[in-house]
Design an enzyme around this catalytic site. Structure first.
Site, PDB file in Angstrom:
ATOM      1  N   CYS A 113       1.042  -1.561   0.178  1.00 53.47           N
ATOM      2  CA  CYS A 113       0.105  -0.019   0.012  1.00 53.47           C
ATOM      3  C   CYS A 113       0.871   1.207   0.019  1.00 53.47           C
ATOM      4  CB  CYS A 113      -0.958  -0.008   1.227  1.00 53.47           C
ATOM      5  SG  CYS A 113      -1.619   1.441   1.467  1.00 53.47           S
ATOM      6  N   GLU A 148       9.771  -0.165 -11.543  1.00 46.94           N
ATOM      7  CA  GLU A 148       8.545  -0.147 -12.083  1.00 46.94           C
ATOM      8  C   GLU A 148       7.143   0.133 -11.385  1.00 46.94           C
ATOM      9  OE1 GLU A 148       8.168  -3.400 -14.944  1.00 46.94           O
ATOM     10  OE2 GLU A 148       9.252  -2.425 -16.430  1.00 46.94           O
ATOM     11  N   CYS A 153      -4.320   0.698  -4.615  1.00 49.05           N
ATOM     12  CA  CYS A 153      -4.573   0.223  -3.497  1.00 49.05           C
ATOM     13  C   CYS A 153      -5.837   0.975  -3.129  1.00 49.05           C
ATOM     14  CB  CYS A 153      -3.558   0.492  -2.275  1.00 49.05           C
ATOM     15  SG  CYS A 153      -4.103  -0.230  -0.656  1.00 49.05           S
ATOM     16  N   GLU A 308      15.807  -0.731 -19.435  1.00 47.91           N
ATOM     17  CA  GLU A 308      15.660  -2.182 -19.912  1.00 47.91           C
ATOM     18  C   GLU A 308      15.108  -2.531 -21.187  1.00 47.91           C
ATOM     19  OE1 GLU A 308      13.203  -4.229 -17.302  1.00 47.91           O
ATOM     20  OE2 GLU A 308      13.863  -3.257 -15.334  1.00 47.91           O
ATOM     21  N   GLU A 356      10.883 -15.674 -14.869  1.00 52.74           N
ATOM     22  CA  GLU A 356      11.814 -14.939 -15.788  1.00 52.74           C
ATOM     23  C   GLU A 356      12.941 -15.744 -16.485  1.00 52.74           C
ATOM     24  OE1 GLU A 356      12.474 -11.356 -13.716  1.00 52.74           O
ATOM     25  OE2 GLU A 356      10.724 -10.258 -14.577  1.00 52.74           O
ATOM     26  N   TYR A 358      13.026 -18.023 -18.881  1.00 47.29           N
ATOM     27  CA  TYR A 358      13.055 -17.965 -20.326  1.00 47.29           C
ATOM     28  C   TYR A 358      13.052 -16.604 -20.919  1.00 47.29           C
ATOM     29  CZ  TYR A 358      12.047 -22.724 -19.212  1.00 47.29           C
ATOM     30  OH  TYR A 358      12.234 -23.962 -18.387  1.00 47.29           O
ATOM     31  N   HIS A 359      13.236 -15.671 -19.895  1.00 49.86           N
ATOM     32  CA  HIS A 359      13.284 -14.265 -20.564  1.00 49.86           C
ATOM     33  C   HIS A 359      14.934 -14.187 -21.156  1.00 49.86           C
ATOM     34  CE1 HIS A 359      13.828  -9.973 -20.549  1.00 49.86           C
ATOM     35  NE2 HIS A 359      12.547  -9.719 -20.257  1.00 49.86           N
TER      36      HIS A 359
HETATM   37  C1  GLA Z   1      10.405  -5.367 -16.134  1.00 53.77           C
HETATM   38  C2  GLA Z   1      11.201  -5.272 -14.569  1.00 53.77           C
HETATM   39  C3  GLA Z   1      12.089  -6.313 -14.460  1.00 53.77           C
HETATM   40  C4  GLA Z   1      11.955  -7.510 -15.210  1.00 53.77           C
HETATM   41  C5  GLA Z   1      11.296  -7.337 -16.865  1.00 53.77           C
HETATM   42  C6  GLA Z   1      11.139  -8.442 -17.864  1.00 53.77           C
HETATM   43  O1  GLA Z   1      10.726  -4.419 -17.029  1.00 53.77           O
HETATM   44  O2  GLA Z   1      11.767  -4.165 -14.286  1.00 53.77           O
HETATM   45  O3  GLA Z   1      12.488  -6.559 -13.221  1.00 53.77           O
HETATM   46  O4  GLA Z   1      10.748  -8.104 -14.630  1.00 53.77           O
HETATM   47  O5  GLA Z   1      10.369  -6.624 -16.943  1.00 53.77           O
HETATM   48  O6  GLA Z   1      10.819  -8.293 -19.055  1.00 53.77           O
HETATM   49 ZN    ZN Z   2      -3.876   1.474   0.770  1.00 53.92          ZN
END
Ligand code: GLA
Ligand code: ZN
Length: 677
Positions: A113, A148, A153, A308, A356, A358-359
């Site tokens: 929250c 990110e 909430c 990223e 992740e 397979y990322h």
């Molecule tokens: C986001 C996140 C990362 C990762 C990638 C995967 O951008 O910031 O931690 O999870 O996605 O694509």
């Molecule tokens: Zn809250």
């Protein structure tokens, strides 16, 4: 970013998923690929703080030292995007309550929250300890707060804070009743604690992926409040860090056109913008270009960082295609071309467990450098070294601006009517695409921006006008600017209350017309735009769909009319002379060739031209630094192309060779040219 000797190249590194023995090998491979920065530790709060009074930084000390010994800088993450499970267990009110009123359990990430005091206390304490501990560490180049942000909430604490927020904003209950239009459906309130947060339990419901509501004013305000609440988590850490390491820039990774957060407001407290770009195989390049430009626009055109991208696959898309040969390189240069000073990846070493695994990664499960992707990464790394600081801190110089506004986005899509198909970002993209296809630079700006440097300003579907915005557009046009807006613009004020007297409200004078009705036609229906006179290459008839304004001109001139229905012959495209400039109004949703044709004419009228003539599928963008012009040319086509540089003398910055006249750019190849101006 100033004072950088070369473009940042690196990304998220997760040594906490691996035993110590592997770190030396990682460093070897990083150096081989030309990596000069690692982002660490993005998700290690639980390791850094195993219990309430215990902190463990020794493992992190080791990695930072190791990076530095290997000449690699660090983007130091504060690790506060996922709190430890002991914390959620001990302070369960830290967990957010969802749209349907259910308290979430511990899990996932960004699962807290934003108004929880314990979250604030623990996150700022950790950040403070890290800043003190590492303030003199030579490897630290940059701070990365959270990750990110995007939490939401609906808990009791958030409800209480929302009431306080509304009280501060509206002052009196009477004013609140008015601004939220609460006499409607007998919602009038008499006390602040009668305010109910707009959720799936009260005034909001989901229509597919779009939230709809009975009370747009309340829902928009809750978005404002949440965007601010989440921002306050970031800002609390920002203030602590700034105090301890005032010289080190601070960022958090944004997500482009991410609806819940008003990034223009966030940008004020970001020393440098950074964002994460994850296009899929079928996404057209113009969409990514627009998002780069939007991110650059958050801070008035200053360079941003690509925090990223994936070296190849994602894991979370429905179909996680690998990047075709050359595509990663093209995308990386496109990013630079639109104003980035960093090309970074998620992730440096591929996880072997959880979602992740397979990322894509710089070091794949194969574990060595003999892979197609690693070779491509190394080529990019070598080339970035060759570019050195030539492009760093350079700027784009756009003569065209497209207005983008988060609050307007919320308002347009919360609206009950006129059409469920109206999608704000798609409308903005149509105009962006038109300029992109002509290789004409665009700045993405907020409605309040200083517009004096632009020759053309397009504000698609600007439904909400905050105070001062109409005046901003008026003085821009008075001074000679060309302004374009569309249907469903100028309807409401900042609390979503209609400005009566005919749409587009405060834009009526500027556009010289008033809209009487707006017709929503079904997806299988269409109308048409019939040109009354030839405008550039626009002649004859164009299909239009979705929404059709039925309007009356006052001072505007009619350039095109509808071809069908009871409003056939009524204006569909108008222009109004206003001061020294012109204001265009597009009354319906036209096919792309109409938008492209109109934008082309406006560019011609304003002498805005592309750097070179090029065929479709070749993107050209320029950055400027001191007395140098740097031109990026990306050939996305499956065929080679020839471009004529004429007699000018250019230097190919990647190969360090002179270039002039006709040059061949191979399929999927890139050229970076420098010229003295
Ligand atoms: C986001 C996140 C990362 C990762 C990638 C995967 O951008 O910031 O931690 O999870 O996605 O694509
Ligand atoms: Zn809250």
């Amino acid at each position: 970013m100033k004072n950088l000797s070369s473009i940042f190249y690196g990304g998220d590194y997760n040594p906490d998923q691996w035993p110590d023995e592997i770190y030396q090998e990682d460093m070897r491979l990083f150096k081989l690929a030309g990596i000069n920065i690692i982002t660490i530790p993005v998700f290690s709060w639980a390791l850094l703080q195993p219990s309430e009074d215990e902190y463990k930084f020794e493992w992190l000390d080791k990695i930072l030292d190791l990076a530095w010994e290997n000449g690699i800088s660090v983007c130091l993450a504060t690790s506060t995007a996922a709190q430890p499970s002991w914390m959620s267990k001990k302070y369960p009110e830290m967990l957010p309550v969802d749209f349907y009123g259910r308290r979430r359990k511990h899990g996932g990430r960004v699962n807290f929250c934003p108004n929880n005091e314990k979250y604030h206390e623990f996150s700022t304490k950790l950040t403070g300890l890290m800043a003190e501990r590492y303030k003199n560490h030579p490897a630290i180049a940059l701070w990365h707060i959270g990750n990110e942000y995007g939490n939401y909430c609906y808990c009791d604490k958030c409800e209480e804070e929302f009431r306080n927020w509304a009280k501060k904003r509206y002052g009196t209950i009477e004013n609140l009743n008015k601004k939220w239009y609460l006499n409607f459906w007998g919602h009038t309130i008499y006390d602040w604690d009668e305010i109910v947060i707009p959720s799936g339990l009260s005034e909001v419901w989901m229509d597919g992926w779009t939230a709809k509501t009975n009370f747009q004013s309340i829902a928009i305000d809750y978005n404002r409040f949440m965007s601010e609440s989440v921002f306050n988590c970031y800002k609390a850490e920002y203030d602590i860090i700034k105090n301890i390491t005032p010289e080190i820039p601070i960022t958090t990774n944004l997500m482009g056109t991410f609806k819940p957060l008003d990034y223009f407001k966030w940008a004020e407290y970001m020393d440098i913008i950074s964002w994460d770009n994850y296009p899929s195989l079928t996404d057209p390049m113009f969409k990514t270009a627009m998002r780069h430009d939007l991110m650059r626009g958050l801070k008035d055109g200053k360079p941003f960082l690509l925090m990223e991208q994936t070296p190849s696959q994602q894991n979370w898309q429905p179909y996680n295609s690998v990047k075709r040969p050359g595509v990663l390189r093209l995308q990386s240069y496109q990013t630079l071309a639109h104003g980035a000073d960093a090309i970074m990846f998620f992730q440096l070493r591929q996880s072997i467990g959880a979602c992740e695994k397979y990322h894509g990664a710089v070091i794949s499960h194969a574990g060595h450098e003999n892979t197609r992707v690693f070779k491509e990464l190394t080529q990019i790394g070598d080339e970035l070294k060759a570019l050195g600081d030539k492009t760093i801190d350079s700027r784009m110089q756009a003569k065209v601006a497209i207005v983008f506004d988060w609050e307007n986005w919320w308002a347009v899509e919360f609206s009950s009517g006129p059409s469920k198909d109206l999608n704000y970002v798609e409308q903005v993209e149509k105009y962006y695409e038109a300029f992109y296809n002509m290789n004409i630079a665009v700045d993405m700006v907020k409605p309040e921006a200083d517009l004096s440097q632009y020759k053309i300003v397009v504000a698609p579907v600007l439904y909400m006008l905050r105070p001062g915005v109409a005046k901003n557009f008026e003085s821009y046009v008075e001074n000679g600017g060309t302004f374009v807006t569309t249907f469903f613009s100028g309807y409401v004020d900042e609390t979503d209350i209609v400005k009566v007297g005919g749409y587009p409200g405060e834009l009526r004078k500027l556009l010289g017309l008033w809209v009487e009705e707006i017709d929503a036609i079904f997806p299988d229906m269409s109308n048409s735009i019939v040109m009354k006179e030839t405008v550039g290459k626009l002649e004859k008839e164009y299909i239009s769909k979705m929404l059709c304004d039925i309007l009356n001109v006052e001072t505007a001139k009619v350039l095109a009319v509808y071809g069908k229905d009871f409003y056939a012959g009524k204006p569909a495209l108008t222009v109004n002379n206003f001061g020294k400039g012109k204001a265009y109004y597009i009354a319906t949703d036209p096919e792309q060739s109409f938008i492209a044709g109109l934008m082309e004419v406006l560019c011609e009228d304003n002498s805005i031209t592309a750097p070179f003539q090029a065929k479709a599928g070749v993107e050209i963008a320029q950055r400027f630094k001191d007395d140098k012009e740097i031109t990026f040319i990306m050939n996305y086509n499956d065929e080679d192309v020839v471009i004529n540089l004429k007699d000018e003398n250019y230097i190919d910055l990647i190969k360090n060779k002179g270039k002039k006249g006709e040059i061949l750019i191979k399929s999927k190849d890139v050229l970076v040219l420098e010229r003295k101006i």
